[in-house]
Design an enzyme around this catalytic site. Structure first.
Site, PDB file in Angstrom:
ATOM      1  CG  HIS A 451     -54.208 -36.229   6.157  1.00  0.00           C
ATOM      2  ND1 HIS A 451     -53.724 -35.802   7.378  1.00  0.00           N
ATOM      3  CD2 HIS A 451     -53.188 -36.096   5.280  1.00  0.00           C
ATOM      4  CE1 HIS A 451     -52.467 -35.406   7.244  1.00  0.00           C
ATOM      5  NE2 HIS A 451     -52.108 -35.572   5.969  1.00  0.00           N
TER       6      HIS A 451
HETATM    7  C1  LIG Z   1     -50.119 -33.888  -0.387  1.00  0.00           C
HETATM    8  C2  LIG Z   1     -50.272 -34.920   0.698  1.00  0.00           C
HETATM    9  C3  LIG Z   1     -49.402 -34.922   1.795  1.00  0.00           C
HETATM   10  C4  LIG Z   1     -49.543 -35.883   2.797  1.00  0.00           C
HETATM   11  N1  LIG Z   1     -48.595 -35.975   3.779  1.00  0.00           N
HETATM   12  C5  LIG Z   1     -48.596 -37.058   4.605  1.00  0.00           C
HETATM   13  C6  LIG Z   1     -47.482 -37.342   5.447  1.00  0.00           C
HETATM   14  O1  LIG Z   1     -46.468 -36.651   5.425  1.00  0.00           O
HETATM   15  N2  LIG Z   1     -47.569 -38.428   6.263  1.00  0.00           N
HETATM   16  C7  LIG Z   1     -48.669 -39.243   6.286  1.00  0.00           C
HETATM   17  O2  LIG Z   1     -48.706 -40.191   7.078  1.00  0.00           O
HETATM   18  N3  LIG Z   1     -49.710 -39.011   5.475  1.00  0.00           N
HETATM   19  C8  LIG Z   1     -49.677 -37.973   4.606  1.00  0.00           C
HETATM   20  N4  LIG Z   1     -50.683 -37.810   3.705  1.00  0.00           N
HETATM   21  C9  LIG Z   1     -51.805 -38.740   3.738  1.00  0.00           C
HETATM   22  C10 LIG Z   1     -51.441 -40.149   3.243  1.00  0.00           C
HETATM   23  O3  LIG Z   1     -50.432 -40.089   2.256  1.00  0.00           O
HETATM   24  C11 LIG Z   1     -52.711 -40.803   2.708  1.00  0.00           C
HETATM   25  O4  LIG Z   1     -53.686 -40.774   3.725  1.00  0.00           O
HETATM   26  C12 LIG Z   1     -52.486 -42.246   2.282  1.00  0.00           C
HETATM   27  O5  LIG Z   1     -51.423 -42.314   1.369  1.00  0.00           O
HETATM   28  C13 LIG Z   1     -53.764 -42.781   1.664  1.00  0.00           C
HETATM   29  O6  LIG Z   1     -53.529 -44.085   1.220  1.00  0.00           O
HETATM   30  P1  LIG Z   1     -54.621 -44.846   0.351  1.00  0.00           P
HETATM   31  O7  LIG Z   1     -54.070 -46.179   0.038  1.00  0.00           O
HETATM   32  O8  LIG Z   1     -55.942 -44.752   1.032  1.00  0.00           O
HETATM   33  O9  LIG Z   1     -54.792 -43.975  -0.978  1.00  0.00           O
HETATM   34  P2  LIG Z   1     -53.669 -43.418  -2.054  1.00  0.00           P
HETATM   35  O10 LIG Z   1     -52.326 -43.662  -1.496  1.00  0.00           O
HETATM   36  O11 LIG Z   1     -54.110 -42.073  -2.346  1.00  0.00           O
HETATM   37  O12 LIG Z   1     -53.865 -44.412  -3.244  1.00  0.00           O
HETATM   38  C14 LIG Z   1     -54.975 -44.447  -4.096  1.00  0.00           C
HETATM   39  C15 LIG Z   1     -54.476 -44.842  -5.478  1.00  0.00           C
HETATM   40  O13 LIG Z   1     -55.576 -45.250  -6.270  1.00  0.00           O
HETATM   41  C16 LIG Z   1     -55.454 -44.697  -7.572  1.00  0.00           C
HETATM   42  N5  LIG Z   1     -56.796 -44.600  -8.141  1.00  0.00           N
HETATM   43  C17 LIG Z   1     -57.801 -43.800  -7.731  1.00  0.00           C
HETATM   44  N6  LIG Z   1     -58.891 -43.992  -8.487  1.00  0.00           N
HETATM   45  C18 LIG Z   1     -58.568 -44.937  -9.403  1.00  0.00           C
HETATM   46  C19 LIG Z   1     -59.292 -45.546 -10.450  1.00  0.00           C
HETATM   47  N7  LIG Z   1     -60.551 -45.220 -10.731  1.00  0.00           N
HETATM   48  N8  LIG Z   1     -58.654 -46.484 -11.202  1.00  0.00           N
HETATM   49  C20 LIG Z   1     -57.359 -46.836 -10.938  1.00  0.00           C
HETATM   50  N9  LIG Z   1     -56.625 -46.254  -9.942  1.00  0.00           N
HETATM   51  C21 LIG Z   1     -57.237 -45.327  -9.185  1.00  0.00           C
HETATM   52  C22 LIG Z   1     -54.804 -43.354  -7.311  1.00  0.00           C
HETATM   53  O14 LIG Z   1     -54.242 -42.801  -8.471  1.00  0.00           O
HETATM   54  C23 LIG Z   1     -53.807 -43.686  -6.225  1.00  0.00           C
HETATM   55  O15 LIG Z   1     -52.580 -44.114  -6.754  1.00  0.00           O
HETATM   56  C24 LIG Z   1     -50.594 -36.848   2.710  1.00  0.00           C
HETATM   57  C25 LIG Z   1     -51.453 -36.848   1.620  1.00  0.00           C
HETATM   58  C26 LIG Z   1     -51.291 -35.909   0.602  1.00  0.00           C
HETATM   59  C27 LIG Z   1     -52.201 -35.971  -0.581  1.00  0.00           C
END
Ligand SMILES: Cc1cc2nc3c(=O)[nH]c(=O)nc-3n(C[C@H](O)[C@H](O)[C@H](O)COP(=O)(O)OP(=O)(O)OC[C@H]3O[C@@H](n4cnc5c(N)ncnc54)[C@H](O)[C@@H]3O)c2cc1C
Length: 512
Positions: A451
């Site tokens: 996270h």
């Molecule tokens: C294994 C796991 C289990 C989890 N379980 C839970 C849960 O059960 N409940 C909960 O609330 N939270 C959970 N979390 C945490 C939660 O899912 C994340 O905190 C949240 O999804 C983050 O959202 P975000 O939009 O910040 O990033 P992300 O959802 O990680 O999105 C970032 C996106 O950007 C893309 N990206 C990155 N760099 C580049 C680039 N240079 N060019 C183009 N694309 C790029 C990535 O591929 C990804 O698709 C979990 C996380 C993980 C990894």
């Protein structure tokens, strides 16, 4: 629109199609006059068999960034894979589908810290807008949002889940019907699922929007940096299926998550001056907070073998949880039960569980004081980042995770639980009772929860460690925003998926 991507110009380019990015792209493209391009480094969809994993099981390889993270504050010593999601839907497509909101105390602290737009009252409408809650229809829950949220009914609980709730009662933890309104208590775990399947933001938001003529989604497209004209962001440079492309835009929004967003910022010339110089990147804006303040929830885990016939394969893992306060203080520990965990679903655990179905209790420190960092090591994505999680670098965290581990032990040994369990693995009464042994064991077995947050913190410009203002705009430059977990200024008292979606809902309202 011309075919050659070098010539294309978009109103909005969004980098990263995860929890926040997919949501933002879908919301902004509701206006047919606005052209929106969503760039995602990963693939479009999970493949079989991951799509049919039991609900609650995270996907930890194959659809993830294969990074390595050091557990301490230096790039040496204990380390392990750190695999945030890399596909459309991002981490929301690989996570445990636990649908918990951040708490009122989280957002009120953002407001008190210099971002007055972020009170609980201000964010609640956006939490409501993102969900359709199957169990509650009052003023604090949503009924028309894209993300389905539901809790298991009492008659759906497996025997260990029921035993867990009884054990919580034995220990004086109050019961609560809704973990999304009660700060502390034990109760059914809400999940974002339909028909037993995780619903990611790719499912909930993008799927219904993908037919729109004004929304383009490019997968397998990795953005290396933001392009600037002076201090104005004018587009991005990327590799699209291995081919270099530049796209131009009026506004660029980074939604690449708590690990990758700071890397893109540094490669674009936004960060600490000396670090940028060492990368060979010209400085666009000196913001030393980029990549710093990396927070993660840290946990200890206790495994047990259930009595014969108590657990069944293929049944959802997570049905119940508890959130408890530290000794007399604010809520700070999450206790999550996973039952029906099978060796095929996590092959590495076969040795620990003696190749049998297992029950797992974890204590997650929700308000860690420890911080790490993530930084780029070169001017392009071919250079792997250095991730130092700094887990338990603050003694206060060690003490509080010891408290959490004692709680796990008490729950495992409560009479309701012992009726369902045959024996507990690895941990012993002696380890729990002896302070030194417990401290060592907690340090040794503590695990990150994937996270990551805080690496492009929100705050007023006078706060030198902040990177974006309260409207997500990167300080000192124009046309560039960050909307994802990296802006979260202090760790949320919950897992972060719903809160990241809420951030994007809010950003979309401001950017409309
Ligand atoms: C294994 C796991 C289990 C989890 N379980 C839970 C849960 O059960 N409940 C909960 O609330 N939270 C959970 N979390 C945490 C939660 O899912 C994340 O905190 C949240 O999804 C983050 O959202 P975000 O939009 O910040 O990033 P992300 O959802 O990680 O999105 C970032 C996106 O950007 C893309 N990206 C990155 N760099 C580049 C680039 N240079 N060019 C183009 N694309 C790029 C990535 O591929 C990804 O698709 C979990 C996380 C993980 C990894």
């Amino acid at each position: 629109m011309p075919e050659d991507p070098w010539l294309q110009h978009w109103d909005d380019v969004i980098v990263g199609g995860g929890s926040a990015g997919a949501t933002l792209a879908a919301r902004l493209s509701q206006d047919p006059e606005r052209s929106v391009l969503l760039l995602e480094a990963g693939v479009d969809r999970l493949g079989e068999p991951q799509d049919s994993y039991p609900l609650g099981m995270s996907v930890l390889s194959g659809y993830n960034w294969d990074y390595t993270a050091y557990m301490g504050t230096e790039p040496r010593g204990r380390h392990g894979p750190y695999g945030v999601g890399k596909l459309l839907g991002g981490s929301s497509a690989v996570n445990g589908a636990i649908a918990l909101r951040g708490l009122a105390a989280d957002f009120d602290s953002w407001a008190a810290g210099g971002s007055p737009e972020w009170t609980w009252d201000a964010v609640l409408p956006f939490f409501r807008a993102l969900e359709t809650d199957a169990d509650f229809t009052d003023a604090t829950h949503g009924s028309e949002g894209p993300v389905p949220v539901r809790r298991p009914a009492v008659d759906e609980f497996d025997p260990v889940a029921l035993a867990f709730l009884h054990a919580c009662k034995e220990l004086g933890i109050p019961q609560t019907a809704d973990m999304n309104t009660g700060a502390v208590g034990a109760g059914p775990l809400p999940s974002n699922a339909r028909d037993g399947r995780r619903i990611s933001t790719a499912d909930a938001y993008l799927e219904p929007a993908r037919h729109r003529h004004n929304l383009s989604v490019w997968t397998r497209t990795e953005v290396s940096r933001v392009l600037f004209d002076g201090n104005r962001a004018v587009g991005v440079q990327a590799l699209r299926e291995g081919r270099p492309v530049q796209v131009r835009a009026d506004r660029v929004t980074l939604c690449a998550g708590g690990i990758n967003t700071p890397l893109i910022l540094e490669r674009s010339g936004i960060g600490e001056n000396r670090r940028l110089a060492s990368l060979g990147v010209p400085v666009v804006a000196e913001l030393p907070g980029v990549g710093e303040d990396l927070a993660d929830h840290v946990a200890t885990v206790v495994w047990a073998v259930p009595r014969a016939g108590v657990c069944r394969k293929g049944v959802p893992w997570h049905q119940v949880m508890a959130r408890v306060a530290h000794d007399g203080g604010a809520p700070g520990l999450g206790v999550f039960l996973a039952s029906n965990v099978t060796e095929e679903t996590i092959p590495e655990i076969g040795k620990v569980t003696e190749d049998r179905i297992a029950v797992v209790l974890s204590a997650m420190l929700l308000d860690p004081d420890s911080r790490g960092a993530v930084h780029a090591t070169g001017p392009d994505p071919a250079h792997a980042p250095v991730i130092t999680l700094g887990l338990l670098s603050e003694q206060s965290d060690v003490e509080r995770l010891m408290e959490g581990t004692r709680l796990l032990w008490s729950l495992m040994n409560a009479s309701a639980m012992t009726r369902t369990l045959e024996h507990v693995l690895l941990w012993t009464e002696r380890m729990i009772q002896d302070e030194d042994r417990l401290r060592k064991a907690v340090r040794r077995f503590a695990t990150p929860m994937w996270h990551p947050s805080g690496t492009a913190r929100m705050g007023p410009e006078r706060d030198a460690s902040s990177v974006v203002d309260q409207y997500f705009r990167v300080h000192q430059v124009d046309g560039l925003r960050v909307v994802d977990s990296s802006v979260i200024p202090s760790p949320l008292l919950s897992p972060m998926n719903l809160s990241c979606i809420m951030l994007a809902e809010r950003a979309a309202a401001w950017m409309a």
